[in-house]
Design a protein around this motif. Structure first.
Motif, PDB file in Angstrom:
ATOM      1  N   PHE A 114     -21.247  -7.156  94.399  1.00 27.82           N
ATOM      2  CA  PHE A 114     -21.632  -8.279  95.539  1.00 27.82           C
ATOM      3  C   PHE A 114     -20.588  -9.324  95.206  1.00 27.82           C
ATOM      4  CE2 PHE A 114     -25.827  -6.610  94.659  1.00 27.82           C
ATOM      5  CZ  PHE A 114     -26.258  -6.346  96.058  1.00 27.82           C
ATOM      6  N   PRO A 115     -20.195 -10.141  96.262  1.00 30.74           N
ATOM      7  CA  PRO A 115     -19.063 -11.247  95.901  1.00 30.74           C
ATOM      8  C   PRO A 115     -19.549 -12.010  95.041  1.00 30.74           C
ATOM      9  CG  PRO A 115     -19.660 -11.017  98.250  1.00 30.74           C
ATOM     10  CD  PRO A 115     -20.471  -9.937  97.827  1.00 30.74           C
ATOM     11  N   THR A 116     -18.750 -12.244  93.725  1.00 31.26           N
ATOM     12  CA  THR A 116     -18.947 -13.038  92.954  1.00 31.26           C
ATOM     13  C   THR A 116     -18.375 -14.368  92.325  1.00 31.26           C
ATOM     14  OG1 THR A 116     -19.829 -10.882  91.647  1.00 31.26           O
ATOM     15  CG2 THR A 116     -19.527 -12.906  90.314  1.00 31.26           C
ATOM     16  N   VAL A 117     -18.873 -15.470  92.155  1.00 31.26           N
ATOM     17  CA  VAL A 117     -18.526 -16.518  91.977  1.00 31.26           C
ATOM     18  C   VAL A 117     -18.827 -17.162  90.557  1.00 31.26           C
ATOM     19  CG1 VAL A 117     -18.121 -19.107  92.603  1.00 31.26           C
ATOM     20  CG2 VAL A 117     -18.349 -17.312  94.204  1.00 31.26           C
ATOM     21  N   ILE A 118     -17.862 -17.427  89.721  1.00 29.10           N
ATOM     22  CA  ILE A 118     -18.142 -17.932  88.319  1.00 29.10           C
ATOM     23  C   ILE A 118     -17.743 -19.428  88.410  1.00 29.10           C
ATOM     24  CG2 ILE A 118     -17.349 -17.945  85.943  1.00 29.10           C
ATOM     25  CD1 ILE A 118     -16.835 -14.907  86.310  1.00 29.10           C
ATOM     26  N   ASP A 119     -18.567 -20.320  88.048  1.00 29.10           N
ATOM     27  CA  ASP A 119     -18.370 -21.811  87.852  1.00 29.10           C
ATOM     28  C   ASP A 119     -16.983 -22.266  87.284  1.00 29.10           C
ATOM     29  OD1 ASP A 119     -19.399 -24.646  88.852  1.00 29.10           O
ATOM     30  OD2 ASP A 119     -19.223 -24.473  86.522  1.00 29.10           O
ATOM     31  N   THR A 120     -16.232 -23.031  87.661  1.00 23.33           N
ATOM     32  CA  THR A 120     -15.051 -23.446  87.191  1.00 23.33           C
ATOM     33  C   THR A 120     -15.306 -24.038  85.708  1.00 23.33           C
ATOM     34  OG1 THR A 120     -15.175 -25.578  88.173  1.00 23.33           O
ATOM     35  CG2 THR A 120     -13.812 -23.930  89.218  1.00 23.33           C
ATOM     36  N   SER A 121     -16.260 -24.429  85.278  1.00 23.82           N
ATOM     37  CA  SER A 121     -16.509 -24.735  84.006  1.00 23.82           C
ATOM     38  C   SER A 121     -15.999 -23.614  82.829  1.00 23.82           C
ATOM     39  CB  SER A 121     -17.936 -25.039  83.650  1.00 23.82           C
ATOM     40  OG  SER A 121     -18.804 -24.240  83.994  1.00 23.82           O
ATOM     41  N   ALA A 122     -16.069 -22.643  83.472  1.00 26.23           N
ATOM     42  CA  ALA A 122     -15.821 -21.194  82.711  1.00 26.23           C
ATOM     43  C   ALA A 122     -14.256 -21.179  82.330  1.00 26.23           C
ATOM     44  CB  ALA A 122     -16.280 -19.767  83.153  1.00 26.23           C
ATOM     45  N   GLU A 123     -13.613 -21.995  83.097  1.00 25.76           N
ATOM     46  CA  GLU A 123     -12.067 -21.688  82.813  1.00 25.76           C
ATOM     47  C   GLU A 123     -11.522 -22.274  81.574  1.00 25.76           C
ATOM     48  OE1 GLU A 123      -9.376 -22.100  86.904  1.00 25.76           O
ATOM     49  OE2 GLU A 123     -10.946 -23.762  86.803  1.00 25.76           O
ATOM     50  N   ILE A 141     -18.300 -12.280  76.182  1.00 27.96           N
ATOM     51  CA  ILE A 141     -17.308 -11.494  76.833  1.00 27.96           C
ATOM     52  C   ILE A 141     -16.432 -12.477  77.102  1.00 27.96           C
ATOM     53  CG2 ILE A 141     -18.522 -11.805  79.028  1.00 27.96           C
ATOM     54  CD1 ILE A 141     -17.105  -9.121  79.973  1.00 27.96           C
ATOM     55  N   ALA A 142     -14.909 -12.109  77.106  1.00 29.77           N
ATOM     56  CA  ALA A 142     -13.869 -12.943  77.518  1.00 29.77           C
ATOM     57  C   ALA A 142     -13.978 -13.398  78.971  1.00 29.77           C
ATOM     58  CB  ALA A 142     -12.372 -12.350  77.199  1.00 29.77           C
ATOM     59  N   VAL A 143     -13.808 -14.615  79.235  1.00 32.77           N
ATOM     60  CA  VAL A 143     -13.776 -14.979  80.769  1.00 32.77           C
ATOM     61  C   VAL A 143     -12.703 -14.464  81.753  1.00 32.77           C
ATOM     62  CG1 VAL A 143     -13.696 -17.120  82.284  1.00 32.77           C
ATOM     63  CG2 VAL A 143     -14.768 -17.232  79.851  1.00 32.77           C
ATOM     64  N   GLN A 144     -11.716 -13.992  81.210  1.00 39.37           N
ATOM     65  CA  GLN A 144     -10.837 -13.463  81.983  1.00 39.37           C
ATOM     66  C   GLN A 144     -11.282 -11.669  82.400  1.00 39.37           C
ATOM     67  OE1 GLN A 144      -8.365 -14.390  83.793  1.00 39.37           O
ATOM     68  NE2 GLN A 144      -8.853 -16.461  83.228  1.00 39.37           N
ATOM     69  N   ASP A 145     -11.788 -11.167  81.122  1.00 38.43           N
ATOM     70  CA  ASP A 145     -12.489  -9.887  81.466  1.00 38.43           C
ATOM     71  C   ASP A 145     -13.672  -9.837  82.554  1.00 38.43           C
ATOM     72  OD1 ASP A 145     -10.478  -8.597  79.809  1.00 38.43           O
ATOM     73  OD2 ASP A 145     -12.031  -8.797  77.965  1.00 38.43           O
ATOM     74  N   LEU A 146     -14.344 -10.820  82.445  1.00 42.33           N
ATOM     75  CA  LEU A 146     -15.589 -10.998  83.341  1.00 42.33           C
ATOM     76  C   LEU A 146     -14.895 -11.337  84.802  1.00 42.33           C
ATOM     77  CD1 LEU A 146     -18.575 -11.262  83.982  1.00 42.33           C
ATOM     78  CD2 LEU A 146     -18.515 -13.586  83.393  1.00 42.33           C
ATOM     79  N   ILE A 147     -14.033 -12.178  84.898  1.00 44.52           N
ATOM     80  CA  ILE A 147     -13.498 -12.324  86.257  1.00 44.52           C
ATOM     81  C   ILE A 147     -12.958 -11.151  86.796  1.00 44.52           C
ATOM     82  CG2 ILE A 147     -11.574 -13.197  87.538  1.00 44.52           C
ATOM     83  CD1 ILE A 147     -12.088 -15.824  85.455  1.00 44.52           C
ATOM     84  N   HIS A 148     -11.911 -10.267  85.946  1.00 46.72           N
ATOM     85  CA  HIS A 148     -11.335  -9.127  86.509  1.00 46.72           C
ATOM     86  C   HIS A 148     -12.393  -8.027  86.820  1.00 46.72           C
ATOM     87  CE1 HIS A 148      -8.591  -5.754  86.423  1.00 46.72           C
ATOM     88  NE2 HIS A 148      -9.349  -5.223  85.450  1.00 46.72           N
ATOM     89  N   LEU A 149     -13.287  -7.863  85.898  1.00 45.68           N
ATOM     90  CA  LEU A 149     -14.359  -6.698  86.119  1.00 45.68           C
ATOM     91  C   LEU A 149     -15.395  -6.990  87.351  1.00 45.68           C
ATOM     92  CD1 LEU A 149     -15.164  -3.872  84.931  1.00 45.68           C
ATOM     93  CD2 LEU A 149     -17.087  -5.571  83.489  1.00 45.68           C
ATOM     94  N   THR A 150     -15.748  -8.246  87.662  1.00 46.79           N
ATOM     95  CA  THR A 150     -16.573  -8.655  88.687  1.00 46.79           C
ATOM     96  C   THR A 150     -15.638  -9.035  90.052  1.00 46.79           C
ATOM     97  OG1 THR A 150     -16.903 -11.008  88.182  1.00 46.79           O
ATOM     98  CG2 THR A 150     -18.492  -9.272  87.100  1.00 46.79           C
TER      99      THR A 150
END
Length: 159
Positions: A114-123, A141-150
């Motif tokens: 599904f379209p996924t949005v992570i709050d910018t606080s994770a940056e 998990i590394a934030v970049q890995d989560l962004i990439h995977l989802t």
């Protein structure tokens, strides 16, 4: 030590060769909020993120990953995914739609992407804790890995 049962999220991370750590905590019938979970696993609550599934009027689903100590701004969340209005998906639909239950809903490994949005606080963090796909399990998990995977986008969606 007993071998840990792999959740769907863990199997995907293993398959993609993504590093992660698992924290487990005791659960009972009472629902634990994310702040309590952070204390249970001994990490700062600002590092623990919850997964919320919302839907539009056509029952299309959107995933939001936000800090456990914050609330989703529904209006801003809808704008982030170009929708007029979003509501939390009814709890009784969660398992059928995502494959996960309340308190164990991971943004990784849902039945569909599904379209996924992570709050910018994770940056500002190198890694965060998310649900491991079952109650009592957190994945670090590394934030970049989560962004990439989802295939997530980052957006300020909390109030």
């Amino acid at each position: 030590m007993a071998k840990r049962k792999k959740t769907n999220a863990m199997r995907i991370l293993d398959r993609e060769k993504i590093d992660y750590n698992v924290n487990e905590y005791k659960v009972d019938e009472a629902h634990l909020d994310g702040v309590t979970v952070a204390h249970e696993v001994g990490v700062d609550e600002s590092e623990v993120y919850k997964t919320l599934v919302l839907e539009n009027a056509n029952h299309e689903h959107f995933v939001f990953v936000i800090p456990v100590n914050q609330s989703l701004d529904l209006k801003v969340a809808a704008q982030a995914v170009n929708e007029k209005k979003l509501n939390l998906m009814p709890l009784e639909d969660l398992k059928r739609v995502t494959g996960y239950i309340r308190g164990g809903c991971s943004p990784i490994g849902m039945k569909k992407a599904f379209p996924t949005v992570i709050d910018t606080s994770a940056e500002s963090k190198s890694s965060i804790y998310i649900s491991g796909g079952e109650r009592g399990t957190q994945i670090h998990i590394a934030v970049q890995d989560l962004i990439h995977l989802t295939h997530a986008q980052l957006s300020n969606v909390t109030q």
